[in-house]
Design a protein around this motif. Structure first.
Motif, PDB file in Angstrom:
ATOM      1  N   SER A 194       0.859  -1.183   0.000  1.00  0.00           N
ATOM      2  CA  SER A 194       0.000   0.000   0.000  1.00  0.00           C
ATOM      3  C   SER A 194       0.896   1.234   0.000  1.00  0.00           C
ATOM      4  CB  SER A 194      -0.897   0.007   1.239  1.00  0.00           C
ATOM      5  OG  SER A 194      -1.793  -1.090   1.212  1.00  0.00           O
ATOM      6  N   THR A 195       0.650   2.115  -0.971  1.00  0.00           N
ATOM      7  CA  THR A 195       1.535   3.251  -1.141  1.00  0.00           C
ATOM      8  C   THR A 195       0.764   4.403  -1.761  1.00  0.00           C
ATOM      9  OG1 THR A 195       3.687   3.930  -2.035  1.00  0.00           O
ATOM     10  CG2 THR A 195       2.334   2.497  -3.428  1.00  0.00           C
ATOM     11  N   TRP A 196       1.482   5.444  -2.179  1.00  0.00           N
ATOM     12  CA  TRP A 196       0.904   6.557  -2.929  1.00  0.00           C
ATOM     13  C   TRP A 196       1.506   6.544  -4.331  1.00  0.00           C
ATOM     14  CZ3 TRP A 196       1.777  10.975   1.203  1.00  0.00           C
ATOM     15  CH2 TRP A 196       0.995  10.697   2.332  1.00  0.00           C
ATOM     16  N   THR A 197       0.689   6.812  -5.318  1.00  0.00           N
ATOM     17  CA  THR A 197       1.117   6.685  -6.707  1.00  0.00           C
ATOM     18  C   THR A 197       0.562   7.827  -7.553  1.00  0.00           C
ATOM     19  OG1 THR A 197      -0.857   5.437  -7.370  1.00  0.00           O
ATOM     20  CG2 THR A 197       1.014   4.154  -6.530  1.00  0.00           C
ATOM     21  N   PHE A 198       1.077   7.937  -8.758  1.00  0.00           N
ATOM     22  CA  PHE A 198       0.437   8.725  -9.805  1.00  0.00           C
ATOM     23  C   PHE A 198      -0.424   7.778 -10.637  1.00  0.00           C
ATOM     24  CE2 PHE A 198       4.346  11.497  -9.366  1.00  0.00           C
ATOM     25  CZ  PHE A 198       3.682  12.569  -8.785  1.00  0.00           C
ATOM     26  N   GLY A 199      -1.721   7.988 -10.584  1.00  0.00           N
ATOM     27  CA  GLY A 199      -2.631   7.211 -11.419  1.00  0.00           C
ATOM     28  C   GLY A 199      -2.715   5.748 -11.094  1.00  0.00           C
ATOM     29  N   GLY A 200      -2.325   5.344  -9.868  1.00  0.00           N
ATOM     30  CA  GLY A 200      -2.421   3.945  -9.482  1.00  0.00           C
ATOM     31  C   GLY A 200      -1.352   3.062 -10.083  1.00  0.00           C
ATOM     32  N   GLU A 201      -0.359   3.644 -10.764  1.00  0.00           N
ATOM     33  CA  GLU A 201       0.679   2.864 -11.433  1.00  0.00           C
ATOM     34  C   GLU A 201       2.033   3.098 -10.776  1.00  0.00           C
ATOM     35  OE1 GLU A 201       0.759   3.414 -15.668  1.00  0.00           O
ATOM     36  OE2 GLU A 201      -1.395   3.780 -15.787  1.00  0.00           O
ATOM     37  N   LEU A 202       2.931   2.113 -10.929  1.00  0.00           N
ATOM     38  CA  LEU A 202       4.287   2.201 -10.414  1.00  0.00           C
ATOM     39  C   LEU A 202       5.266   1.693 -11.478  1.00  0.00           C
ATOM     40  CD1 LEU A 202       6.033   2.819  -7.877  1.00  0.00           C
ATOM     41  CD2 LEU A 202       5.931   0.372  -7.383  1.00  0.00           C
ATOM     42  N   PRO A 203       6.154   2.557 -12.001  1.00  0.00           N
ATOM     43  CA  PRO A 203       6.141   4.015 -11.875  1.00  0.00           C
ATOM     44  C   PRO A 203       4.847   4.600 -12.438  1.00  0.00           C
ATOM     45  CG  PRO A 203       8.172   3.223 -12.911  1.00  0.00           C
ATOM     46  CD  PRO A 203       7.212   2.087 -12.903  1.00  0.00           C
ATOM     47  N   GLY A 204       4.653   5.894 -12.239  1.00  0.00           N
ATOM     48  CA  GLY A 204       3.489   6.553 -12.803  1.00  0.00           C
ATOM     49  C   GLY A 204       3.550   6.594 -14.317  1.00  0.00           C
ATOM     50  N   PRO A 205       2.453   6.995 -14.957  1.00  0.00           N
ATOM     51  CA  PRO A 205       2.415   7.031 -16.427  1.00  0.00           C
ATOM     52  C   PRO A 205       3.494   7.957 -16.987  1.00  0.00           C
ATOM     53  CG  PRO A 205       0.214   7.315 -15.486  1.00  0.00           C
ATOM     54  CD  PRO A 205       1.178   7.420 -14.348  1.00  0.00           C
ATOM     55  N   GLU A 206       4.233   7.442 -17.942  1.00  0.00           N
ATOM     56  CA  GLU A 206       5.279   8.236 -18.600  1.00  0.00           C
ATOM     57  C   GLU A 206       4.663   9.399 -19.366  1.00  0.00           C
ATOM     58  OE1 GLU A 206       7.576   7.422 -22.641  1.00  0.00           O
ATOM     59  OE2 GLU A 206       8.367   6.149 -21.038  1.00  0.00           O
ATOM     60  N   ILE A 207       5.312  10.550 -19.289  1.00  0.00           N
ATOM     61  CA  ILE A 207       4.949  11.701 -20.115  1.00  0.00           C
ATOM     62  C   ILE A 207       6.055  11.880 -21.142  1.00  0.00           C
ATOM     63  CG2 ILE A 207       4.596  14.199 -20.162  1.00  0.00           C
ATOM     64  CD1 ILE A 207       3.418  14.013 -17.375  1.00  0.00           C
ATOM     65  N   ARG A 208       5.663  12.018 -22.411  1.00  0.00           N
ATOM     66  CA  ARG A 208       6.635  12.146 -23.503  1.00  0.00           C
ATOM     67  C   ARG A 208       6.203  13.290 -24.407  1.00  0.00           C
ATOM     68  NH1 ARG A 208      10.575   8.404 -26.066  1.00  0.00           N
ATOM     69  NH2 ARG A 208      10.237   7.084 -24.231  1.00  0.00           N
ATOM     70  N   ILE A 209       7.098  14.271 -24.528  1.00  0.00           N
ATOM     71  CA  ILE A 209       6.828  15.422 -25.382  1.00  0.00           C
ATOM     72  C   ILE A 209       8.074  15.695 -26.216  1.00  0.00           C
ATOM     73  CG2 ILE A 209       5.172  16.415 -23.765  1.00  0.00           C
ATOM     74  CD1 ILE A 209       7.316  18.366 -22.866  1.00  0.00           C
ATOM     75  N   ALA A 210       7.985  16.656 -27.125  1.00  0.00           N
ATOM     76  CA  ALA A 210       9.117  17.020 -27.968  1.00  0.00           C
ATOM     77  C   ALA A 210       9.763  18.302 -27.463  1.00  0.00           C
ATOM     78  CB  ALA A 210       8.673  17.194 -29.426  1.00  0.00           C
ATOM     79  N   LYS A 211      11.037  18.452 -27.754  1.00  0.00           N
ATOM     80  CA  LYS A 211      11.772  19.670 -27.427  1.00  0.00           C
ATOM     81  C   LYS A 211      11.005  20.895 -27.926  1.00  0.00           C
ATOM     82  CE  LYS A 211      15.951  22.129 -28.889  1.00  0.00           C
ATOM     83  NZ  LYS A 211      17.180  22.053 -29.730  1.00  0.00           N
ATOM     84  N   GLY A 212      10.852  21.883 -27.051  1.00  0.00           N
ATOM     85  CA  GLY A 212      10.182  23.124 -27.428  1.00  0.00           C
ATOM     86  C   GLY A 212       8.680  23.100 -27.265  1.00  0.00           C
ATOM     87  N   GLU A 213       8.107  21.928 -26.989  1.00  0.00           N
ATOM     88  CA  GLU A 213       6.665  21.874 -26.757  1.00  0.00           C
ATOM     89  C   GLU A 213       6.339  22.339 -25.345  1.00  0.00           C
ATOM     90  OE1 GLU A 213       5.139  18.447 -29.868  1.00  0.00           O
ATOM     91  OE2 GLU A 213       5.391  17.891 -27.760  1.00  0.00           O
ATOM     92  N   VAL A 214       5.070  22.660 -25.162  1.00  0.00           N
ATOM     93  CA  VAL A 214       4.579  23.125 -23.868  1.00  0.00           C
ATOM     94  C   VAL A 214       3.828  21.986 -23.204  1.00  0.00           C
ATOM     95  CG1 VAL A 214       3.071  24.774 -22.687  1.00  0.00           C
ATOM     96  CG2 VAL A 214       4.426  25.509 -24.679  1.00  0.00           C
ATOM     97  N   LEU A 215       4.200  21.671 -21.980  1.00  0.00           N
ATOM     98  CA  LEU A 215       3.462  20.684 -21.195  1.00  0.00           C
ATOM     99  C   LEU A 215       2.453  21.406 -20.315  1.00  0.00           C
ATOM    100  CD1 LEU A 215       3.018  17.780 -20.207  1.00  0.00           C
ATOM    101  CD2 LEU A 215       4.784  18.197 -18.467  1.00  0.00           C
ATOM    102  N   ARG A 216       1.204  20.995 -20.426  1.00  0.00           N
ATOM    103  CA  ARG A 216       0.140  21.510 -19.560  1.00  0.00           C
ATOM    104  C   ARG A 216      -0.411  20.322 -18.781  1.00  0.00           C
ATOM    105  NH1 ARG A 216      -4.138  24.497 -22.801  1.00  0.00           N
ATOM    106  NH2 ARG A 216      -2.585  26.170 -22.703  1.00  0.00           N
ATOM    107  N   ALA A 217      -0.051  20.246 -17.513  1.00  0.00           N
ATOM    108  CA  ALA A 217      -0.433  19.106 -16.678  1.00  0.00           C
ATOM    109  C   ALA A 217      -1.429  19.573 -15.627  1.00  0.00           C
ATOM    110  CB  ALA A 217       0.796  18.488 -16.025  1.00  0.00           C
ATOM    111  N   ASP A 218      -2.653  19.115 -15.726  1.00  0.00           N
ATOM    112  CA  ASP A 218      -3.673  19.419 -14.724  1.00  0.00           C
ATOM    113  C   ASP A 218      -3.587  18.357 -13.632  1.00  0.00           C
ATOM    114  OD1 ASP A 218      -4.972  21.799 -15.600  1.00  0.00           O
ATOM    115  OD2 ASP A 218      -5.813  20.666 -17.261  1.00  0.00           O
ATOM    116  N   PHE A 219      -3.127  18.794 -12.473  1.00  0.00           N
ATOM    117  CA  PHE A 219      -2.814  17.882 -11.383  1.00  0.00           C
ATOM    118  C   PHE A 219      -3.895  17.933 -10.316  1.00  0.00           C
ATOM    119  CE2 PHE A 219      -0.899  17.397  -7.120  1.00  0.00           C
ATOM    120  CZ  PHE A 219      -0.547  16.059  -7.206  1.00  0.00           C
ATOM    121  N   THR A 220      -4.310  16.759  -9.839  1.00  0.00           N
ATOM    122  CA  THR A 220      -5.271  16.636  -8.746  1.00  0.00           C
ATOM    123  C   THR A 220      -4.621  15.868  -7.605  1.00  0.00           C
ATOM    124  OG1 THR A 220      -7.126  16.582 -10.291  1.00  0.00           O
ATOM    125  CG2 THR A 220      -7.531  15.774  -8.055  1.00  0.00           C
TER     126      THR A 220
END
Length: 511
Positions: A85-111
């Motif tokens: 029993s632990t704390w996670t991002f999205g119930g996964e371990l590791p949490g879901p990978e985020i993949r973007i391209a150089k120069g892109e903007v990441l908009r992450a809505d966090f709860t």
């Protein structure tokens, strides 16, 4: 989802105001006491125009915006036959990978669905200061049930990750890869594997990181192994024994398990490819208290990047990776099933995975690849690739960052102070800064600077570009960077327990 687009929409706490303003207040006091007072120098705050201007300069017109939803929540995870029993991002371990391209903007809505306040820190990214996720410095903590929108440009390609910056939450399951792709990616390899290393105790036999920290504080430094040895080598740090590069004291916590991508060696992660292909390993050390010696049985590692930035390729049988560091390596895959081992440096235990390219019997989880017996590659042997080397320049300012400890209490210090009573590390926009990490303790410390990538100083000016460097006992590492990303930035040990016990400070831009 409700979100707070700016971390300054709510006031900082008194602790945060103290942390951000301590350097400026001290400067004002000195000026008032001086016979010829100089004008008061104030901190460049996270919500300042200078921070907005720096972000505007990074962001190109019409930049693609990648939107993701990110949720921190309690979960029970399967480590491979062990439920925790632990704390996670999205119930996964590791949490879901985020993949973007150089120069892109990441908009992450966090709860935040945790029972405690938290934040998200985007480790290694030279992002805008008000999105750095440091509580009471760049934003208030996000309360249980709260939400926050992180939005920033990712200016540099490379292997990064994200995790909380509250207490010792990193030693739970709250971490995930962040990969920023380069248009040139894939030219020298065929497939890639993201390899996340971790030490694990949360939810096992009633243990949790907060309890572990309390026990360390109750025990103090009494009974801890304070051995270590080494020699100085220019601006870099080298151990006297290449087979014991961190000295004899390599951690404060005893872990029952070590993981690769959230799995034990008894039911390991399997990376699959065809024989003859070239595989890029993106290796992330998300552990709280453990450095790892990494090797792939039957293969050599051609190291190409550290902390996201390219180096002159160097081939090695194994490499040493400290907490918070990342290394990329390319391997030419043979035919068969091979053990990928991350041995806990100076500890008993290992993380284990498999690389499968064909048939055959998988090696046992306790198999010992011959490559692990070879002294590992360490950062002092790396040189930055020519295109990312910073131009030679005499530093405008040299700041000593002395790493120490209270020999009785469980306190770790920078320049004799335990955070939030931090030492002043004031810089001004446009300066070339040299940080001199001087380890006066008998343990190694992986020191991490937020918001910047520096170049490690070596004899010929070709040191690697990094944001996290291992400083071994009683040794010194010097690093240079240009002060080109205004704001208030944490500088701290990435041993989660050392940082929370005081080994943190603030690099403060002042004007």
């Amino acid at each position: 989802m409700s979100s707070n687009p700016s971390p300054l929409a709510r006031p900082l706490t008194r602790r945060g105001l103290f942390a951000v303003g301590a350097g400026a207040a001290a400067a004002a006091t000195l000026a008032a006491c001086s016979k010829n007072p100089t004008p008061t120098r104030g901190p460049v705050t996270p919500g300042s125009e200078a921070v907005r201007a720096a972000e505007a300069a990074r962001r190109s017109a019409g930049a693609t915006v990648r939107e993701v939803a990110l949720r921190a929540e309690p979960a029970t995870v399967d480590l491979g036959g062990v439920q925790a029993s632990t704390w996670t991002f999205g119930g996964e371990l590791p949490g879901p990978e985020i993949r973007i391209a150089k120069g892109e903007v990441l908009r992450a809505d966090f709860t935040n669905a945790l029972p405690a306040p938290t934040t998200v820190h985007w480790h290694g990214i030279a992002l805008r200061n008000d999105m750095d996720g440091v509580p009471d410095v760049t934003q208030p903590q996000i309360a249980p049930g709260g939400a926050f929108r992180y939005e920033f440009t990712a200016p540099d390609p490379g292997t990064y990750f994200f995790h909380p910056h509250v207490g010792v939450q990193l030693d739970r399951g709250l971490y995930a890869p962040l990969i920023v792709e380069d248009p040139a990616d894939g030219r020298d390899y065929d497939v890639e594997a993201v390899v996340v290393l971790d030490d694990w105790l949360d939810g096992v036999n009633g243990r949790d990181p907060d309890q572990e920290l309390r026990q360390l504080r109750d025990k103090g430094m009494a009974g801890m192994n304070m051995g270590g040895s080494g020699m100085n080598h220019g601006g870099m740090s080298m151990s006297a024994d290449p087979n014991q590069p961190l000295g004899s004291d390599t951690g404060d916590v005893t872990y029952p398990y070590f993981l690769i991508n959230g799995r034990l060696g008894t039911d390991p992660t399997v990376f699959s490819a065809r024989p003859g292909r070239r595989m890029r390993l993106r290796i992330i050390n998300a552990a709280a208290d453990t450095a790892f010696r990494v090797a792939l049985g039957g293969h050599q590692l051609r190291v190409t990047h550290t902390d996201g930035f390219p180096v002159r390729p160097i081939t090695t049988a194994s490499l040493l990776i400290g907490m918070g560091e990342r290394y990329d390596a390319i391997v030419d895959l043979a035919d068969g099933v091979f053990s990928l081992v991350a041995a806990a440096e100076g500890k008993n235990g290992r993380a284990f995975a498999l690389v499968r390219t064909g048939g055959g019997v998988a090696p046992a989880a306790d198999a010992q690849p011959a490559e692990l017996a070879v002294a590992p590659l360490t950062a002092d042997r790396l040189s930055s690739a020519d295109p990312v080397r910073i131009p030679a320049r005499t530093p405008d300012k040299i700041l000593d960052v002395t790493l120490g400890s209270d020999m009785k209490n469980y306190l770790w210090t920078i320049n004799g102070k335990a955070y939030p009573d931090h030492a002043m590390l004031n810089v001004s926009q446009g300066q070339r800064i040299r940080l001199r990490f001087r380890n006066q303790s008998m343990m190694f410390h992986p020191i991490h600077l937020h918001g910047h990538t520096y170049q490690v100083v070596n004899r010929d000016g070709t040191g690697p570009r990094k944001d996290t460097s291992i400083v071994t006992p009683m040794q010194t590492v010097e690093v240079d960077f240009d002060a080109d990303n205004p704001g208030q930035w944490m500088l701290h040990c990435h041993n989660a327990y050392h940082g929370e016990a005081g080994m943190m400070s603030i690099l403060s831009y002042v004007h």
